[in-house]
Structures are given as C-alpha cells and as structure tokens.
Design a protein around this motif. Sequence first.
Motif, PDB file in Angstrom:
ATOM      1  N   ARG A 146      29.462  18.518  51.918  1.00  0.00           N
ATOM      2  CA  ARG A 146      29.904  17.172  51.563  1.00  0.00           C
ATOM      3  C   ARG A 146      28.964  16.568  50.521  1.00  0.00           C
ATOM      4  O   ARG A 146      27.753  16.596  50.651  1.00  0.00           O
ATOM      5  CB  ARG A 146      29.943  16.280  52.808  1.00  0.00           C
ATOM      6  N   GLY A 147      29.550  16.051  49.465  1.00  0.00           N
ATOM      7  CA  GLY A 147      28.757  15.483  48.397  1.00  0.00           C
ATOM      8  C   GLY A 147      28.264  16.500  47.388  1.00  0.00           C
ATOM      9  O   GLY A 147      27.557  16.150  46.443  1.00  0.00           O
ATOM     10  N   SER A 148      28.645  17.778  47.577  1.00  0.00           N
ATOM     11  CA  SER A 148      28.163  18.832  46.686  1.00  0.00           C
ATOM     12  C   SER A 148      28.979  18.977  45.423  1.00  0.00           C
ATOM     13  O   SER A 148      28.555  19.645  44.484  1.00  0.00           O
ATOM     14  CB  SER A 148      28.170  20.184  47.425  1.00  0.00           C
ATOM     15  N   PHE A 149      30.168  18.388  45.393  1.00  0.00           N
ATOM     16  CA  PHE A 149      31.087  18.655  44.301  1.00  0.00           C
ATOM     17  C   PHE A 149      31.057  17.534  43.264  1.00  0.00           C
ATOM     18  O   PHE A 149      31.566  16.434  43.485  1.00  0.00           O
ATOM     19  CB  PHE A 149      32.496  18.873  44.853  1.00  0.00           C
ATOM     20  N   LEU A 150      30.452  17.844  42.141  1.00  0.00           N
ATOM     21  CA  LEU A 150      30.355  16.891  41.053  1.00  0.00           C
ATOM     22  C   LEU A 150      31.750  16.540  40.560  1.00  0.00           C
ATOM     23  O   LEU A 150      32.630  17.391  40.510  1.00  0.00           O
ATOM     24  CB  LEU A 150      29.549  17.508  39.901  1.00  0.00           C
ATOM     25  N   GLY A 151      31.940  15.292  40.196  1.00  0.00           N
ATOM     26  CA  GLY A 151      33.228  14.893  39.643  1.00  0.00           C
ATOM     27  C   GLY A 151      34.284  14.576  40.681  1.00  0.00           C
ATOM     28  O   GLY A 151      35.429  14.311  40.336  1.00  0.00           O
ATOM     29  N   GLY A 152      33.935  14.616  41.976  1.00  0.00           N
ATOM     30  CA  GLY A 152      34.908  14.268  43.002  1.00  0.00           C
ATOM     31  C   GLY A 152      35.485  15.474  43.715  1.00  0.00           C
ATOM     32  O   GLY A 152      35.117  16.615  43.444  1.00  0.00           O
ATOM     33  N   PRO A 153      36.423  15.244  44.628  1.00  0.00           N
ATOM     34  CA  PRO A 153      36.906  16.299  45.513  1.00  0.00           C
ATOM     35  C   PRO A 153      37.981  17.206  44.918  1.00  0.00           C
ATOM     36  O   PRO A 153      38.374  18.176  45.541  1.00  0.00           O
ATOM     37  CB  PRO A 153      37.486  15.517  46.695  1.00  0.00           C
ATOM     38  N   LEU A 154      38.476  16.897  43.724  1.00  0.00           N
ATOM     39  CA  LEU A 154      39.524  17.727  43.129  1.00  0.00           C
ATOM     40  C   LEU A 154      38.903  18.804  42.255  1.00  0.00           C
ATOM     41  O   LEU A 154      38.325  18.518  41.201  1.00  0.00           O
ATOM     42  CB  LEU A 154      40.485  16.861  42.299  1.00  0.00           C
ATOM     43  N   GLY A 155      39.005  20.056  42.723  1.00  0.00           N
ATOM     44  CA  GLY A 155      38.464  21.171  41.980  1.00  0.00           C
ATOM     45  C   GLY A 155      39.546  21.962  41.274  1.00  0.00           C
ATOM     46  O   GLY A 155      40.717  21.580  41.242  1.00  0.00           O
ATOM     47  N   PHE A 156      39.152  23.098  40.734  1.00  0.00           N
ATOM     48  CA  PHE A 156      40.047  23.958  39.953  1.00  0.00           C
ATOM     49  C   PHE A 156      40.042  25.353  40.576  1.00  0.00           C
ATOM     50  O   PHE A 156      39.017  26.028  40.596  1.00  0.00           O
ATOM     51  CB  PHE A 156      39.559  24.020  38.505  1.00  0.00           C
ATOM     52  N   GLY A 157      41.200  25.770  41.084  1.00  0.00           N
ATOM     53  CA  GLY A 157      41.354  27.120  41.612  1.00  0.00           C
ATOM     54  C   GLY A 157      41.763  28.058  40.487  1.00  0.00           C
ATOM     55  O   GLY A 157      42.816  27.888  39.877  1.00  0.00           O
ATOM     56  N   ALA A 158      40.935  29.059  40.214  1.00  0.00           N
ATOM     57  CA  ALA A 158      41.119  29.877  39.010  1.00  0.00           C
ATOM     58  C   ALA A 158      41.893  31.173  39.241  1.00  0.00           C
ATOM     59  O   ALA A 158      41.897  32.036  38.369  1.00  0.00           O
ATOM     60  CB  ALA A 158      39.759  30.192  38.388  1.00  0.00           C
ATOM     61  N   ALA A 159      42.575  31.306  40.387  1.00  0.00           N
ATOM     62  CA  ALA A 159      43.384  32.518  40.596  1.00  0.00           C
ATOM     63  C   ALA A 159      44.412  32.731  39.485  1.00  0.00           C
ATOM     64  O   ALA A 159      44.600  33.855  39.012  1.00  0.00           O
ATOM     65  CB  ALA A 159      44.062  32.474  41.958  1.00  0.00           C
ATOM     66  N   PRO A 160      45.111  31.675  39.023  1.00  0.00           N
ATOM     67  CA  PRO A 160      46.092  31.897  37.954  1.00  0.00           C
ATOM     68  C   PRO A 160      45.492  32.475  36.678  1.00  0.00           C
ATOM     69  O   PRO A 160      46.201  33.134  35.903  1.00  0.00           O
ATOM     70  CB  PRO A 160      46.662  30.496  37.707  1.00  0.00           C
ATOM     71  N   LEU A 161      44.187  32.240  36.428  1.00  0.00           N
ATOM     72  CA  LEU A 161      43.558  32.793  35.229  1.00  0.00           C
ATOM     73  C   LEU A 161      43.487  34.314  35.283  1.00  0.00           C
ATOM     74  O   LEU A 161      43.251  34.964  34.256  1.00  0.00           O
ATOM     75  CB  LEU A 161      42.142  32.223  35.044  1.00  0.00           C
ATOM     76  N   GLY A 162      43.688  34.888  36.460  1.00  0.00           N
ATOM     77  CA  GLY A 162      43.746  36.343  36.598  1.00  0.00           C
ATOM     78  C   GLY A 162      45.135  36.895  36.357  1.00  0.00           C
ATOM     79  O   GLY A 162      45.428  38.034  36.696  1.00  0.00           O
ATOM     80  N   ASN A 163      45.988  36.075  35.757  1.00  0.00           N
ATOM     81  CA  ASN A 163      47.388  36.449  35.496  1.00  0.00           C
ATOM     82  C   ASN A 163      48.174  36.635  36.788  1.00  0.00           C
ATOM     83  O   ASN A 163      48.945  37.581  36.936  1.00  0.00           O
ATOM     84  CB  ASN A 163      47.490  37.706  34.620  1.00  0.00           C
ATOM     85  N   MET A 164      47.978  35.721  37.714  1.00  0.00           N
ATOM     86  CA  MET A 164      48.760  35.737  38.940  1.00  0.00           C
ATOM     87  C   MET A 164      50.199  35.333  38.626  1.00  0.00           C
ATOM     88  O   MET A 164      50.439  34.285  38.035  1.00  0.00           O
ATOM     89  CB  MET A 164      48.153  34.771  39.967  1.00  0.00           C
ATOM     90  N   PHE A 165      51.127  36.163  38.998  1.00  0.00           N
ATOM     91  CA  PHE A 165      52.567  35.960  38.804  1.00  0.00           C
ATOM     92  C   PHE A 165      53.039  36.163  37.361  1.00  0.00           C
ATOM     93  O   PHE A 165      54.175  36.562  37.144  1.00  0.00           O
ATOM     94  CB  PHE A 165      53.036  34.571  39.273  1.00  0.00           C
ATOM     95  N   ARG A 166      52.198  35.844  36.357  1.00  0.00           N
ATOM     96  CA  ARG A 166      52.676  35.979  34.977  1.00  0.00           C
ATOM     97  C   ARG A 166      51.520  36.287  34.033  1.00  0.00           C
ATOM     98  O   ARG A 166      50.348  36.078  34.362  1.00  0.00           O
ATOM     99  CB  ARG A 166      53.394  34.706  34.519  1.00  0.00           C
ATOM    100  N   ASP A 167      51.864  36.787  32.855  1.00  0.00           N
ATOM    101  CA  ASP A 167      50.892  37.142  31.834  1.00  0.00           C
ATOM    102  C   ASP A 167      50.569  35.909  31.003  1.00  0.00           C
ATOM    103  O   ASP A 167      51.375  35.464  30.186  1.00  0.00           O
ATOM    104  CB  ASP A 167      51.472  38.255  30.951  1.00  0.00           C
ATOM    105  N   ILE A 168      49.396  35.333  31.226  1.00  0.00           N
ATOM    106  CA  ILE A 168      48.995  34.097  30.563  1.00  0.00           C
ATOM    107  C   ILE A 168      48.172  34.433  29.316  1.00  0.00           C
ATOM    108  O   ILE A 168      47.197  35.181  29.411  1.00  0.00           O
ATOM    109  CB  ILE A 168      48.156  33.223  31.513  1.00  0.00           C
ATOM    110  N   PRO A 169      48.521  33.908  28.163  1.00  0.00           N
ATOM    111  CA  PRO A 169      47.720  34.153  26.962  1.00  0.00           C
ATOM    112  C   PRO A 169      46.296  33.622  27.125  1.00  0.00           C
ATOM    113  O   PRO A 169      46.070  32.615  27.803  1.00  0.00           O
ATOM    114  CB  PRO A 169      48.468  33.377  25.864  1.00  0.00           C
ATOM    115  N   ASP A 170      45.337  34.284  26.500  1.00  0.00           N
ATOM    116  CA  ASP A 170      43.944  33.873  26.615  1.00  0.00           C
ATOM    117  C   ASP A 170      43.734  32.426  26.184  1.00  0.00           C
ATOM    118  O   ASP A 170      43.003  31.672  26.840  1.00  0.00           O
ATOM    119  CB  ASP A 170      43.055  34.787  25.766  1.00  0.00           C
ATOM    120  N   ASP A 171      44.377  32.021  25.090  1.00  0.00           N
ATOM    121  CA  ASP A 171      44.143  30.666  24.606  1.00  0.00           C
ATOM    122  C   ASP A 171      44.701  29.616  25.563  1.00  0.00           C
ATOM    123  O   ASP A 171      44.147  28.523  25.714  1.00  0.00           O
ATOM    124  CB  ASP A 171      44.718  30.479  23.197  1.00  0.00           C
TER     125      ASP A 171
END
Length: 337
Positions: A4-29
């Motif tokens: 608790r209190g460890s997350f800078l910027g508040g409680p909403l974080g970013f889950g990066a599973a989609p960056l691994g091309n989960m479900f679809r091929d995402i362009p690098d940009d």
Amino acid sequence: MSLRGSFLGGPLGFGAAPLGNMFRDIPDDEAVATVEAAWQAGTRFFDTAPFYGAGLSEIRLGNALKDHPREEYVLSTKVGRLILDEKETGRTGFGDKDGLFEFGLKNKIVYDYTAEGALKSIEASLRRLGVDRLDFVWIHDLAQDFHGDGWLAQFEIARTGAFRALNKLRDEGVIKGWGLGVNRTEPIELLLGLSEPTADGSLLAGRYTLLDHEHALQRVMPAAQKQGVGIVIGGPYSSGVLVGGPNFEYKRAPAEIGPKVKALSVLADQHGIPLKAAALQFCLAHPAAVAVIPGASKPSRVKEDHAALGTVIPADFWRDLRAQGLVSRSAPLPIDH
C-alpha cells in the motif's frame, strides 16, 4: 514491506500482457505509443512477464520506458518460466493457453520454480527491459490452470526455491517485495497460510471482478487484509467481456456469461455510466486491493481506463447493483466507505 502506497501515480497501473501480442499482432510503434499514452495519463506502475510473447512484452516495455527516469516509475515482472534461445517448433511457448501468444516471439519456454531459476529469470528480464533493478517480482502461474493436478508439487518446488530466493532479495533491499501472480485463488490462500517465507502481496487476475469475485471475497481478500498483504487486481474486465469483447478467461466467452454481462450493461446504461468505470471502481473498493492493472494495446484504451477511474458513479447505481444481486451482498462497494 506493505504494498500500500508503493505505486507512484495512484492505483491504476498498466498490464503489459498485450504488448506480447496477446490475441493479435501489434505493430511495434503502436505498442510504444500505448505505453507513452499511459505515461502521459499519469500511470507510473507497469507490470509485465517473460511469458508474454516469450519476452516480447518485456522488450517492448523497456524500449518504451527507456527515456523516462527509472526512479519515477514502479516496475514488476515475474519468474517461474525461462525463455530459451532455441525456437519452439510447435505452438508458441511451453504451457501456452490455446495459442494465447501465437503472434509473440517463437522462443521455447520452460517452467522453473527453483531458486536458481528465479535468479536466472530476473537476470534475463533485466536485460530485456534494459533496467538495473525491479521493484516487485511475482511468481507466475503457480496454479491449476497451467499445472493441473501437479500444481501442489510445483508449489512445493517454489516454496523451497523461488520463495526463499525472492525473500532474500527483498530482505537485502534488491527488490521491494514479492508474491504470486496467478489466475486462481487457491495458491494465494496457501501462500497466506505460510509462516515462512513471507510474501508482501500478490497479483490476482480475473478473480476479483464484477463477474467473478465470490471465492476471492470469502477467502483471499479477508486474509490478505488481516495480514496487511496487498492484492494487485489484474484482468478487471474479465478478459474483455465486460467491455464489449468476445473473451472470458482468455478464450471465447461461454453462453452462460452473456446474461449477466447484459444485466450489468443495462444497469450501467440506466445510470448513464460506462460499465468499464464500474468494473474498475468495484475492484478498488475492497480494502485489500492496492492497485488494478488493466491491459491495453491501443492508446485510446489507456485514455478510456483513466477516464473510467475518474468517472463519478451515482450511489444509486451501487445500491441497485447490490439489490439486484449482481454482486455479492458482502462485497465492499465505493458507497460503503
């Protein structure tokens, strides 16, 4: 330490599973633009894993964050799998769920919950991410959905291996904390019952959502709250089905899910709010929840998440939600605080 209190910027974080091309091929940009959109919106907690695209998510996240000062964000990744140099000749990765990351890198993945495996995994993650340290490390998928009836044997390997290695790194100040990163409640229940080694929190994905929260509510959340162990909520949209997507539990939603999603959507419409807002704010209403990390693969989705968290939801919505039996009567709601 407490999460608790460890997350800078508040409680909403970013889950990066989609960056691994989960479900679809995402362009690098597009991947880099999505992370930058999260940064510009104020997100300062980013979570990834070697499993996500066989290292692709870590590589992309590190590339996207490289121009931002390391001390200005919180970073977590996972151990329990090693990415090998050899290529996978069949489906992408060992233990992949129905080709979840079929568009990821083709490196072979093997499970390794030993102390040595955890340290090797961290070393490799640091290289892929291009950073010199991690904040939190979760032991990944130590549960029935990946190991079937053998999950308890894998848990025991981790208890005497990865658990102790991460505990030592935490006590030495190398990392801030550790825990499990799982899609099932039972492993966290077991972890919370241990006297040694002691975890700092856990990441629970898909098990504390508007659609599915009963088991976590009865067992995991109260125990975590009592022990001061923070729970990071992953998968707040139940793999997307709560926000108009076709998937639940990382695959096509079964027919029985439809009526409840429809009822939730109708109620949200009646009160003039997006269901996404209710989904996020429900997760964070429990005192044990310290952060929520929806995944995003487009900058527009990130903006929607931040808008959803800031949406003012009428108290009558929450009262109707409970009165109509769409959530457990004992589930904490924002109006209870």
